[in-house]
Design a protein around this motif. Sequence first.
Motif, mmCIF file in Angstrom:
data_model
loop_
_atom_site.group_PDB
_atom_site.id
_atom_site.type_symbol
_atom_site.label_atom_id
_atom_site.label_comp_id
_atom_site.label_asym_id
_atom_site.label_seq_id
_atom_site.Cartn_x
_atom_site.Cartn_y
_atom_site.Cartn_z
ATOM 1 N N CYS A 41 0.340 -1.290 0.104
ATOM 2 C CA CYS A 41 -0.280 0.321 -0.073
ATOM 3 C C CYS A 41 0.671 1.254 0.077
ATOM 4 O O CYS A 41 1.970 0.980 0.252
ATOM 5 N N SER A 43 0.467 3.664 1.972
ATOM 6 C CA SER A 43 0.610 3.760 3.207
ATOM 7 C C SER A 43 2.123 3.274 3.825
ATOM 8 O O SER A 43 2.480 3.511 4.585
ATOM 9 N N HIS A 66 0.057 -4.636 5.519
ATOM 10 C CA HIS A 66 -1.584 -4.865 6.181
ATOM 11 C C HIS A 66 -2.469 -4.949 5.396
ATOM 12 O O HIS A 66 -4.155 -4.665 5.218
ATOM 13 N N GLU A 67 -1.962 -5.692 3.795
ATOM 14 C CA GLU A 67 -2.495 -6.335 3.380
ATOM 15 C C GLU A 67 -2.428 -8.303 3.098
ATOM 16 O O GLU A 67 -2.040 -8.420 2.606
ATOM 17 N N CYS A 92 -6.310 -3.631 8.407
ATOM 18 C CA CYS A 92 -5.007 -2.445 8.986
ATOM 19 C C CYS A 92 -5.060 -2.715 10.908
ATOM 20 O O CYS A 92 -4.578 -2.471 10.728
ATOM 21 N N CYS A 161 -7.082 -3.649 2.163
ATOM 22 C CA CYS A 161 -6.980 -2.200 2.783
ATOM 23 C C CYS A 161 -7.776 -1.448 1.430
ATOM 24 O O CYS A 161 -8.174 -0.811 1.662
ATOM 25 N N ARG A 341 -1.165 -2.992 -8.484
ATOM 26 C CA ARG A 341 -1.235 -3.046 -7.709
ATOM 27 C C ARG A 341 0.206 -4.530 -6.862
ATOM 28 O O ARG A 341 0.172 -5.271 -7.795
HETATM 29 ZN ZN ZN Z 1 -3.330 0.952 3.164
#
Ligand code: ZN
Length: 352
Positions: A41, A43, A66-67, A92, A161, A341
């Motif tokens: 991500c 993030s 967090h995925e 997450c 996420c 992604r």
């Molecule tokens: Zn994320």
Amino acid sequence: MQNTKAYSAASSTSPLAPTVISRRDVTQHDVQIEILFCGICHSDLHMARNEWSSVMQTVYPCVPGHEIVGRVVKVGSAVSKFKAGDLAAVGCLVDSDRSCPSCQAGLEQFCPSQVWTYGGVDKHLGGVTHGGYSESIVVDEHFVLHVPTHLDLAATAPLLCAGITTYSPLRHWGVGAGKKVGIVGIGGLGHMGVKFAHAMGAHTVVFTTSPGKAEDAKRLGADEVVISRDANSMQKHASSFDFILDTVSAEHDINAYIHLLARDGNMTLVGAPEKPLPLSSFALLMGRRSVSGSPIGGIAETQEMLDFCGQNNITSDVEVIAIQQVNEAYDRLLKQDVKYRFSIDMASLKSE
Ligand code: ZN
Ligand code: NAP
């Protein structure tokens, strides 16, 4: 306590590198998951490089991720939702207080005591929690999700996420048939936003700075594509949108999009650029328009989103990489060079 291999950043300027971290032993309500795939991500990059320092300081070493999707290898004595061998996913959040009004409403993302999957307070081992760029993770079953078994796992990881962060505001703002919806930025979040808005029946318009993504946007489900740097094309959509979802990760002019909202239209920001974005009050007040934000989604809604994806065969478009390519992937993310992604095949960590 047990050791597990991982990749971490030692400081805001260090590349991610192999390391070993600790995971707690499985307690009564815990599920231990062998991680098979973990999405990257934007993030993760913001956090690893401490780009959100004005809001929260990153604690190092930082293990992002967090995925998470994987297979259950062990469950605690009181676990009822999972058994060894099941597929499982973590997004997450790994904990919350379970008693505040937000938790009671199934909106754990707003709990004042929420525990993020990485960089959160680790109540069990002290220090901060560590994320999914690792071999295994131990999480309370309340925060573990069921994965539809027929979906490709590498392409399912980003749903945890990118999927929920776009699904939740689209649902909250009543996106569906008869609504004109804009999705700004076709990255990890944006491409999921397009798939969901289309599946929910909305007339979906993509705004992109990358002309090379126009054809893909149509394949993903867009009815129209606007190259946002072209003022004339933008002007054609003035005052016409019911809802716009802005997923952009960097500085950009949000007022240009607010002008495209119809009366009482809403634009929701899910992108989290490092610096504050200037807001024109005229753009807002002339149409009683509103701007809001939205963080991820609650646990029940995350399961609802995964089930929706199972029913509609929705997954992320992924480029599967080895963990050893993670630093190169971060550089490519900044150049908008990913369709759409990165998903890390965690089997690659075994060779470290
Ligand atoms: Zn994320
Ligand atoms: P991403 O894959 O890098 O996508 C971001 C997209 O924004 C790019 O593909 C690009 O789309 C557009 N963009 C990038 N730089 C731009 C610029 N300078 N001007 C205009 N457009 C630009 O990132 P992501 O993983 O989807 O994450 C997007 C943002 O959401 C990040 O800030 C991330 O931290 C945040 N996020 C928030 C939540 C939440 O809970 N609210 C959850 C996850 C992520 P085009 O090429 O189409 O223009």
